[in-house]
Design a protein around this motif. Structure first.
Motif, mmCIF file in Angstrom:
data_model
loop_
_atom_site.group_PDB
_atom_site.id
_atom_site.type_symbol
_atom_site.label_atom_id
_atom_site.label_comp_id
_atom_site.label_asym_id
_atom_site.label_seq_id
_atom_site.Cartn_x
_atom_site.Cartn_y
_atom_site.Cartn_z
ATOM 1 N N TRP A 49 0.842 -1.202 0.000
ATOM 2 C CA TRP A 49 0.000 0.000 0.000
ATOM 3 C C TRP A 49 0.880 1.255 0.000
ATOM 4 O O TRP A 49 0.624 2.208 -0.742
ATOM 5 N N ARG A 54 -2.844 2.346 -3.814
ATOM 6 C CA ARG A 54 -4.094 1.911 -4.428
ATOM 7 C C ARG A 54 -4.461 0.568 -3.813
ATOM 8 O O ARG A 54 -3.603 -0.096 -3.220
ATOM 9 N N PRO A 55 -5.718 0.143 -3.910
ATOM 10 C CA PRO A 55 -6.104 -1.127 -3.279
ATOM 11 C C PRO A 55 -5.207 -2.272 -3.743
ATOM 12 O O PRO A 55 -4.958 -2.433 -4.941
ATOM 13 N N TYR A 108 -5.856 -7.459 2.387
ATOM 14 C CA TYR A 108 -6.364 -6.470 1.439
ATOM 15 C C TYR A 108 -6.175 -5.094 2.057
ATOM 16 O O TYR A 108 -6.688 -4.815 3.144
ATOM 17 N N THR A 110 -6.393 -0.893 1.685
ATOM 18 C CA THR A 110 -6.939 0.293 1.032
ATOM 19 C C THR A 110 -6.623 1.481 1.930
ATOM 20 O O THR A 110 -6.017 1.326 2.994
ATOM 21 N N ASP A 111 -7.103 2.654 1.534
ATOM 22 C CA ASP A 111 -6.884 3.811 2.402
ATOM 23 C C ASP A 111 -7.694 3.708 3.696
ATOM 24 O O ASP A 111 -7.468 4.463 4.624
ATOM 25 N N TYR A 181 -15.754 0.319 -1.973
ATOM 26 C CA TYR A 181 -14.538 -0.225 -2.582
ATOM 27 C C TYR A 181 -14.458 0.204 -4.039
ATOM 28 O O TYR A 181 -15.418 0.600 -4.648
ATOM 29 N N ASN A 182 -13.274 0.089 -4.562
ATOM 30 C CA ASN A 182 -13.019 0.451 -5.952
ATOM 31 C C ASN A 182 -12.649 -0.821 -6.676
ATOM 32 O O ASN A 182 -11.645 -1.423 -6.391
#
Length: 184
Positions: A49, A54-55, A108, A110-111, A181-182
């Motif tokens: 990360w 980015r994820p 996983y 992410t931000d 989520y993206n």
């Protein structure tokens, strides 16, 4: 998915083909030494990360042989590179307790932080390699009467340690609202 192992990416893609696009990013990540696979995967996800912003999905797998006090454990990849299956089988010569397990942790990042999902299968270390499929320790690990190298990928993806961790992650991922989520 950040990994140097394309086989891991293939398994992940099969779980997410109708949900999200998985891109393979081949990148070396620092790997901490720890007995807990969750800690290793978590730190790899944090490092990925920080580099990509980015994820990202990472995984770590441990191979734990009871008669060898859990060896190779979280050092499974290093052990495979150095002594391989032949070395494991030499260490197991004459050993009656052949019980072992694999544990995979998918992390996983992410931000919003890092989530981890674990999968485990128990089996036996075989006395000799069996089967031509799979990779790594698959030919010497028996699960429900067959080596992982004998199980077709479509079936293995469902029953394997990685498959179980990916299924948990996929279920969680799908349960999130699209805005959370993206999937790019």
């Amino acid at each position: 998915m950040v990994t140097g192992n394309c086989h891991k990416v293939d398994e992940a893609v099969s779980f997410f083909s109708d949900v999200a696009r998985i891109e393979h990013v081949s990148m070396d990540l620092p790997e901490i030494r720890h007995e807990d696979v969750r800690c290793v995967a978590y730190e790899k996800a944090r490092a990925a990360w920080e580099r990509l912003h980015r994820p990202v999905i990472v995984d770590d797998t441990g191979f734990f042989i009871n008669a060898l006090n859990g060896f190779p454990g979280t050092c499974a990849a290093y052990c495979m590179k150095t002594i391989g299956n032949a070395g494991i089988l030499r260490l197991m010569e004459g050993v009656k307790d052949r019980s072992a397990y694999f544990q995979t942790v998918i992390a996983y990042a992410t931000d919003d932080g890092i989530r981890v999902f674990s999968g485990r299968i128990d089996g036996l270390v075989l006395e000799m390699p069996v089967g031509t499929g799979g990779f790594g320790y698959d030919p010497i690990f028996s699960f429900e009467g067959r080596s992982l190298a004998e199980i077709p990928l479509s079936e293995k993806s469902v029953v394997s340690h990685r498959g179980r961790a990916l299924a948990g992650f996929r279920d969680w991922f799908i349960s999130k609202k699209p805005s959370e989520y993206n999937n790019d």
